[in-house]
Every structure is written in C-alpha cells, then in structure tokens.
Motif scaffolding. Structure first.
Motif, mmCIF file in Angstrom:
data_model
loop_
_atom_site.group_PDB
_atom_site.id
_atom_site.type_symbol
_atom_site.label_atom_id
_atom_site.label_comp_id
_atom_site.label_asym_id
_atom_site.label_seq_id
_atom_site.Cartn_x
_atom_site.Cartn_y
_atom_site.Cartn_z
ATOM 1 N N ASP A 3 0.843 -1.190 0.000
ATOM 2 C CA ASP A 3 0.000 0.000 0.000
ATOM 3 C C ASP A 3 0.883 1.247 0.000
ATOM 4 O O ASP A 3 1.986 1.249 0.535
ATOM 5 N N PRO A 4 0.396 2.335 -0.634
ATOM 6 C CA PRO A 4 1.221 3.546 -0.754
ATOM 7 C C PRO A 4 1.546 4.206 0.570
ATOM 8 O O PRO A 4 2.554 4.888 0.687
ATOM 9 N N ILE A 5 0.721 4.005 1.586
ATOM 10 C CA ILE A 5 1.008 4.624 2.877
ATOM 11 C C ILE A 5 2.270 4.035 3.493
ATOM 12 O O ILE A 5 3.083 4.751 4.071
ATOM 13 N N SER A 6 2.486 2.724 3.330
ATOM 14 C CA SER A 6 3.704 2.140 3.893
ATOM 15 C C SER A 6 4.918 2.464 3.023
ATOM 16 O O SER A 6 6.035 2.511 3.511
ATOM 17 N N LEU A 7 4.699 2.710 1.723
ATOM 18 C CA LEU A 7 5.814 3.073 0.842
ATOM 19 C C LEU A 7 6.284 4.506 1.080
ATOM 20 O O LEU A 7 7.465 4.804 1.013
#
Length: 102
Positions: A3-7
C-alpha cells in the motif's frame, strides 16, 4: 502489492509548508501562473465541475435518465448499494483512505 502509505509514510515528510518554501526566498510571492493562465484554468474548472456535468444541467439529466439497463440509474445505484453493503460472507470494502465502508 504494497500500500502507498507504507511506501511513503508521512512521518518522513515535513508537513509544514514553511520548511519547503521559505518566506525569505527570492520569488516567494511570485505567482506560479500568469493572470491569463490562472483565469483560463479557473474557467476550465468551472466548465468541468459546474457546467458540463452539473447535476441540474437539463442535458445531463436527460442523458442520465434516458439510459437503458444495465446502464440506467436504478441498476447503477442498486449495484453500488449491493457492492458496499457488508453481508456475511461478502468481502469488506475499504475507501482510498483505508477506512472501512459501513
């Protein structure tokens, strides 16, 4: 797929605009767009969001109401209700902000 939040966690990015653009920098108060371009983009915004598909635009309303199944308004709305209604055995839905759809 990650997910982009963890990236790109926001903890690593300062959220204060003063850290990115300093008020003492040359050109700090220089507009990003020329007045002509600003006006043109504003009219494009109005046209896109308030004119061409404005909910009360008679042409838009007529177009929506004249659709035949399965693209008609009733079928589309019922499909959305069915999709986002959490029933036992169905997948749970989440929004773009990763919040649970109830």
């Amino acid at each position: 797929m990650e997910d982009p939040i963890s990236l790109f966690p926001l903890d690593y990015y300062d959220q204060s605009i003063d850290r990115w653009i300093k008020h003492i920098d040359p050109g700090y108060d220089k507009p990003l767009l020329s007045p002509e371009m600003n006006k043109r983009r504003l009219y494009m915004f109005y046209d896109h969001y308030l004119v061409s598909c404005f909910l009360w635009n008679p042409n838009y309303v007529k177009e929506v109401l004249q659709q035949s199944p399965p693209n008609d308004l009733k079928t589309e709305e019922q499909g959305l209700i069915d999709h986002f209604t959490n029933r036992p055995g169905r997948l749970v839905g989440y929004g773009v902000n990763f919040s649970l759809y109830i």
